[in-house]
Design a protein around this motif. Structure first.
Motif, short mmCIF file in Angstrom:
data_model
loop_
_atom_site.label_atom_id
_atom_site.label_comp_id
_atom_site.label_asym_id
_atom_site.label_seq_id
_atom_site.Cartn_x
_atom_site.Cartn_y
_atom_site.Cartn_z
N UNK A 1 0.83 -1.19 0.00
CA UNK A 1 0.00 0.00 0.00
C UNK A 1 0.87 1.25 0.00
N UNK A 2 0.54 2.20 -0.86
CA UNK A 2 1.15 3.51 -0.85
C UNK A 2 0.14 4.50 -0.28
N UNK A 3 0.54 5.25 0.74
CA UNK A 3 -0.33 6.24 1.38
C UNK A 3 0.25 7.62 1.11
N UNK A 4 -0.49 8.42 0.38
CA UNK A 4 -0.04 9.76 -0.01
C UNK A 4 -0.52 10.76 1.03
N UNK A 5 0.43 11.37 1.73
CA UNK A 5 0.13 12.38 2.76
C UNK A 5 1.01 13.61 2.51
N UNK A 6 1.09 14.01 1.27
CA UNK A 6 2.04 15.04 0.85
C UNK A 6 1.51 16.47 0.96
N UNK A 7 0.25 16.63 1.30
CA UNK A 7 -0.29 17.98 1.41
C UNK A 7 -1.06 18.39 0.16
N UNK A 8 -1.51 19.63 0.17
CA UNK A 8 -2.46 20.12 -0.83
C UNK A 8 -1.90 20.07 -2.25
N UNK A 9 -0.62 20.30 -2.44
CA UNK A 9 -0.05 20.35 -3.79
C UNK A 9 0.64 19.05 -4.19
N UNK A 10 0.12 17.94 -3.73
CA UNK A 10 0.73 16.63 -3.95
C UNK A 10 0.83 16.28 -5.43
N UNK A 11 2.03 16.11 -5.90
CA UNK A 11 2.25 15.68 -7.29
C UNK A 11 1.92 14.21 -7.47
N UNK A 12 2.23 13.41 -6.46
CA UNK A 12 1.97 11.98 -6.55
C UNK A 12 0.47 11.73 -6.64
N UNK A 13 -0.31 12.43 -5.82
CA UNK A 13 -1.77 12.30 -5.89
C UNK A 13 -2.27 12.63 -7.28
N UNK A 14 -1.80 13.73 -7.85
CA UNK A 14 -2.26 14.14 -9.17
C UNK A 14 -1.88 13.12 -10.24
#
Length: 410
Positions: free
Chosen positions: A150-163
């Motif tokens: 599992x990858x959990x993205x907790x990078x904040x509002x400007x998350x590149x990984x989420x996008x």
């Protein structure tokens, strides 16, 4: 049973809370953080609503209380610094919360409580994600390619990984509000109150005490087209000086303080809304999933809660199969979404209503504040701080067995 492996990208409150609870639930947790070292400092955050129960379950409430900013309440002032209305700390969730703490101090409290087997790698970040139903392959900036359950993205509002992973399932609601934060020197007249001033032209200035002998200052202004966060730092500072010229009260002090402050940063408030919090073997949490902005409030509380709820539902799965993890992710989203939706549902006219353009608008706002500060109305006005509340009970988390401690539940 095989041990699940998780990678958490982002080592602020949301990522740290998730790492704390997932490791307690028996997962092997690795964290990566783009910053080269732990990021100290930051502005005031608070712990509200059911997040206090999460903090208690972590055994960290006393440590947080010892690190609070000692803020005694919120006072709205006019251009001469005279108090228009005051709201002292009278409960746990007023305008000033019972548990007010600097972001860096809260993060340090949690990071020092992490189990020793949680690894944090600073100065690295994700370049590419290959998302599969039963695992995720992650290519890192440092060159390694690693595989996790599992990858959990907790990078904040400007998350590149989420996008990269979620694409058009991420929507942004820009509120047209610029805020500049920074630390300035404390002066003799400063006290333990958060002092808040509204000027014409949709401008606000606020000064907040901290526990380090300095003042946390904020300059905010409403402008739907002017985004200072997109400008080079020195240019943004120069424009801020022009915008706040003649605003009144402590305008010159804050502008001059920002000119030499080492931690000034700009934000253009934007809500993040997602149609789903998970896809395959990737999920999001914290501001990367649901940024509520300071207008909605409770971002740090939702970050603490999200980490616990995610780990709790994953811990309840009785199988190592990918479908079992997917079920846990679905339950996490179902539990969190009503609270997030409520926090993101702003009153009609927000934020324009609180950033008047004219003297008449400022005067009207001051009149409402004066009335709201009277005893009979103060408790009603304090409900603005009632965020991160829910009638749902926190889900049970199944703690991992150790050599000396039998499996337990919280």
């Amino acid at each position: 049973m095989n041990v699940h492996k998780a990678l958490i990208s982002g080592a602020s409150i949301a990522g740290l809370s998730t790492a704390f609870w997932l490791s307690k639930a028996g997962w092997e947790v690795t964290m990566i953080e783009r910053a080269r070292a732990f990021r100290d400092g930051g502005q005031n955050v608070d712990v509200r609503g059911i997040a206090r129960e999460v903090l208690q379950k972590m055994g960290l409430e006393d440590q947080v209380r010892q690190q609070t900013t000692t803020e005694e309440g919120t006072a709205f002032v006019n251009e001469k610094g005279q108090v228009v209305g005051a709201f002292p700390v009278e409960g746990s969730d007023g305008m000033t919360a019972e548990l007010e703490i600097l972001r860096g101090d809260l993060a340090r409290v949690v990071i020092e409580a992490l189990p020793p087997h949680v690894h944090i790698r600073y100065g690295d970040w994700i370049e590419q994600v290959s998302n599969h139903a039963d695992h995720v392959d992650v290519q890192l900036h440092s060159g390694q390619t690693e595989t996790y359950d599992l990858l959990i993205i907790a990078e904040g509002i400007r998350s590149r990984t989420r996008d990269q992973v979620f694409g058009d399932r991420v929507s942004r609601n820009e509120l047209g509000l610029n805020i500049a934060y920074g630390t300035i020197e404390r002066e003799t007249g400063d006290d333990r109150w958060w002092r808040w001033y509204t000027a014409t032209g949709g401008r606000q200035i606020s000064l907040r005490p901290d526990n380090q002998g300095t003042i946390r200052a904020m300059l905010a202004f409403k402008d739907d087209k002017h985004n200072l966060a997109s400008l080079p730092h020195e240019q943004a500072l120069a424009e801020l000086k022009v915008i706040f010229a003649g605003a009144g009260w402590q305008d010159k002090r804050v502008i001059e303080g920002f000119a030499t402050s080492k931690d000034v940063y700009f934000d253009y408030l934007t809500q993040i809304k997602m149609s789903t919090y998970s896809e395959g073997s990737v999920c999001v949490t914290g501001d990367a999933a649901w940024c509520v902005t300071p207008i909605g409030g409770g971002g740090s509380s939702l970050a603490l809660i999200g980490g616990y709820v995610l780990a709790a539902f994953l811990s309840q799965q009785d199988s190592n199969e990918s479908a079992s993890i997917s079920n846990g992710l679905d339950q996490y989203e179902q539990w969190m979404r009503p609270m997030v939706d409520k926090a993101q549902s702003l009153p009609p006219g927000t934020p324009d209503l609180f950033y008047p353009q004219t003297k008449v608008g400022v005067g009207t706002m001051q009149t409402f504040i004066r009335i709201a500060s009277f005893g009979p109305f103060r408790k009603l006005a304090s409900r603005i701080g009632h965020v991160a509340r829910t009638k749902q009970e926190l889900p049970e988390i199944r703690m991992a067995q150790t050599a000396t401690t039998p499996q337990a539940s919280l």
